[in-house]
Enzyme design. Structure first.
Site, mmCIF file in Angstrom:
data_model
loop_
_atom_site.group_PDB
_atom_site.id
_atom_site.type_symbol
_atom_site.label_atom_id
_atom_site.label_comp_id
_atom_site.label_asym_id
_atom_site.label_seq_id
_atom_site.Cartn_x
_atom_site.Cartn_y
_atom_site.Cartn_z
ATOM 1 C CB ALA A 87 -0.802 0.014 1.164
ATOM 2 N N GLY A 132 0.732 -5.061 0.584
ATOM 3 C CA GLY A 132 -0.434 -5.040 -0.522
ATOM 4 C C GLY A 132 0.176 -5.758 -1.781
ATOM 5 C CD GLU A 135 -2.514 -7.980 2.073
ATOM 6 O OE1 GLU A 135 -2.262 -6.530 1.528
ATOM 7 O OE2 GLU A 135 -3.174 -7.983 2.732
ATOM 8 C CD GLU A 155 0.830 -5.838 5.730
ATOM 9 O OE1 GLU A 155 1.462 -6.748 6.025
ATOM 10 O OE2 GLU A 155 0.136 -5.878 4.803
HETATM 11 N N1 CAA Z 1 4.410 3.317 -0.257
HETATM 12 C C1 CAA Z 1 5.106 4.444 -0.536
HETATM 13 N N2 CAA Z 1 6.333 4.636 -1.007
HETATM 14 C C2 CAA Z 1 7.092 3.504 -0.862
HETATM 15 C C3 CAA Z 1 6.585 2.378 -0.468
HETATM 16 C C4 CAA Z 1 5.369 2.132 -0.206
HETATM 17 N N3 CAA Z 1 4.768 1.077 0.235
HETATM 18 N N4 CAA Z 1 7.771 1.440 -0.605
HETATM 19 C C5 CAA Z 1 8.907 2.180 -1.062
HETATM 20 N N5 CAA Z 1 8.395 3.528 -1.261
HETATM 21 C C6 CAA Z 1 9.365 4.498 -1.915
HETATM 22 C C7 CAA Z 1 10.402 5.087 -0.922
HETATM 23 O O1 CAA Z 1 9.613 6.004 0.062
HETATM 24 C C8 CAA Z 1 11.365 5.772 -1.593
HETATM 25 O O2 CAA Z 1 11.077 6.984 -2.240
HETATM 26 P P1 CAA Z 1 11.917 8.228 -1.936
HETATM 27 O O3 CAA Z 1 13.041 7.818 -3.112
HETATM 28 O O4 CAA Z 1 11.068 9.342 -2.688
HETATM 29 O O5 CAA Z 1 12.454 8.370 -0.676
HETATM 30 C C9 CAA Z 1 11.259 4.533 -2.933
HETATM 31 O O6 CAA Z 1 10.106 4.145 -2.867
HETATM 32 C C10 CAA Z 1 12.556 3.655 -2.691
HETATM 33 O O7 CAA Z 1 12.345 2.882 -1.707
HETATM 34 P P2 CAA Z 1 13.490 2.960 -0.523
HETATM 35 O O8 CAA Z 1 14.496 4.259 -0.822
HETATM 36 O O9 CAA Z 1 13.149 2.665 0.722
HETATM 37 O O10 CAA Z 1 14.122 1.811 -1.546
HETATM 38 P P3 CAA Z 1 15.111 0.640 -0.329
HETATM 39 O O11 CAA Z 1 15.711 -0.367 -1.531
HETATM 40 O O12 CAA Z 1 15.928 1.245 0.548
HETATM 41 O O13 CAA Z 1 14.092 -0.420 0.466
HETATM 42 C C11 CAA Z 1 11.923 -1.816 0.790
HETATM 43 C C12 CAA Z 1 13.272 -1.154 -0.511
HETATM 44 C C13 CAA Z 1 12.875 -2.523 1.589
HETATM 45 C C14 CAA Z 1 11.074 -2.354 -0.191
HETATM 46 C C15 CAA Z 1 11.668 -0.440 1.376
HETATM 47 O O14 CAA Z 1 11.126 0.490 0.384
HETATM 48 C C16 CAA Z 1 10.169 -0.743 2.326
HETATM 49 O O15 CAA Z 1 10.292 -1.420 3.479
HETATM 50 N N6 CAA Z 1 9.003 -0.370 1.779
HETATM 51 C C17 CAA Z 1 7.910 -0.273 2.510
HETATM 52 C C18 CAA Z 1 7.290 -1.893 2.544
HETATM 53 C C19 CAA Z 1 6.135 -2.133 3.129
HETATM 54 O O16 CAA Z 1 6.025 -1.864 4.467
HETATM 55 N N7 CAA Z 1 5.093 -2.495 2.567
HETATM 56 C C20 CAA Z 1 3.623 -2.604 3.199
HETATM 57 C C21 CAA Z 1 2.863 -1.207 3.125
HETATM 58 S S1 CAA Z 1 1.561 -1.414 4.286
HETATM 59 C C22 CAA Z 1 0.534 -2.324 3.323
HETATM 60 O O17 CAA Z 1 0.892 -2.824 2.271
HETATM 61 C C23 CAA Z 1 -0.961 -2.634 4.295
HETATM 62 C C24 CAA Z 1 -1.755 -3.411 3.373
HETATM 63 O O18 CAA Z 1 -1.627 -4.570 3.446
HETATM 64 C C25 CAA Z 1 -2.815 -2.988 2.392
#
Ligand code: CAA
Length: 282
Positions: A87, A132, A135, A155
């Site tokens: 998400a 997501g 999912e 999450e």
């Molecule tokens: N939402 C919005 N932006 C995201 C994102 C997300 N889920 N995941 C990554 N991004 C963005 C980052 O903010 C970053 O943007 P900026 O360059 O503008 O700062 C860009 O994508 C690149 O990401 P990283 O710099 O973090 O890349 P990385 O290689 O260092 O790490 C990663 C990669 C481990 C996937 C890390 O980005 C991460 O942990 N992302 C979030 C993953 C997450 O927690 N997903 C679950 C979301 S909640 C959900 O999905 C609820 C549900 O069930 C509906």
């Protein structure tokens, strides 16, 4: 398919490839992506939706009107780093509880619509499929992954719970114990562990082989009766989560519906005549 801001759609040789295209945000599922995925699913569900097929089957499409132009769908992510990183966390920080519920329900509708697409949908995961993203992949018929795929439901790290179907479909796919452990720990697993768990059907070395393998599977399925494949998909999805008795009732009714198709007549006749079947697709 029309034009999209956050998706790229390409069709070739009966395979429609739907690519979530927000590489700067690792293809996170913003409201716009959800809205556009809903539109694509609507089109995919109208594949062959001319209403000319036997009502008894409920499966649309005839070969005559070219109504099976797409025989399978590949769902993937752009940018080479992620399938979908979940998400959109940035957007979620601006949501109240009502908007959050709407967000979850909108993606639920997308995942349910993917499950009713009358052709196979294969998620090709190259990179992160988190939250997501995992999912969304679980709503495909099955998942192929590249060596660098990573799966997880992180999450709990955000004080959140799976919101796009993970608490239901992950346990269906890999069993209750492992689903609980992955959701409670937020741990990420690699492609091989996902394969061992049955989350992933096949692991391919890299993106090119991954997409080629999925297209090859779609082409293999395309040699079969399209009505039989569509009915099988419907029967499996309708039986999921029901009791054995209810599931068998669905199966009996679907088996009956298959008997109303020209594909069944052609398939069985071709067997008796010792020749290859040429399915009319209705
Ligand atoms: N939402 C919005 N932006 C995201 C994102 C997300 N889920 N995941 C990554 N991004 C963005 C980052 O903010 C970053 O943007 P900026 O360059 O503008 O700062 C860009 O994508 C690149 O990401 P990283 O710099 O973090 O890349 P990385 O290689 O260092 O790490 C990663 C990669 C481990 C996937 C890390 O980005 C991460 O942990 N992302 C979030 C993953 C997450 O927690 N997903 C679950 C979301 S909640 C959900 O999905 C609820 C549900 O069930 C509906």
């Amino acid at each position: 398919f029309g034009s999209f801001e956050t998706l790229a759609i390409e069709t070739s040789g009966g395979v429609a490839t739907v690519t979530v295209n927000r590489p700067d945000a690792l293809n996170a599922l913003s409201g716009k992506v959800v809205e556009e995925l809903a539109r694509v699913c609507e089109v995919l569900n109208r594949l062959g939706g001319t209403g000319t097929s036997p009502a008894s089957t409920g499966v649309h499409g005839t070969a005559d009107d070219g109504a099976w132009p797409v025989r399978g769908v590949i769902l993937t992510g752009a940018g080479g780093k992620a399938f979908v990183a979940g998400a959109d966390i940035r957007e979620m920080t601006g949501m109240d509880a009502d908007q959050a519920e709407f967000y979850a329900r909108s993606m639920h509708a997308v995942t349910l619509a993917l499950e009713t697409v009358p052709v196979p949908v294969i998620a090709c995961v190259d990179g992160f499929a988190l939250g997501g993203g995992c999912e969304l992949a679980l709503a495909a018929d099955f998942i192929y992954a590249s060596e660098r795929a990573q799966f997880g439901q992180p999450e709990v790290n955000l004080g959140l719970v799976p919101g796009f179907g993970g608490s239901v479909r992950l346990q269906q796919r890999i069993g209750l114990g492992m689903a609980r452990e992955l959701i409670y720990t937020g741990r990420r697993i690699d492609a091989h562990e996902a394969h061992r768990l049955g989350l992933v059907n096949r692991v391919l070395p890299a993106r090119e082989e991954l997409l080629a393998a999925a297209a090859e599977t779609i082409r293999e399925i395309a040699t079969k009766s399209p009505t039989a494949v569509a009915l099988s998909k419907r029967s499996i999805n309708q039986a999921t989560g029901r009791t054995t008795t209810e599931g068998l009732d669905i199966e009996a009714r679907t088996f009956r519906a298959a008997f109303g198709t020209e594909d069944m007549k052609e398939g069985t006749t071709a067997f008796i005549e010792k020749r290859a079947a040429v399915f009319p697709g209705r």
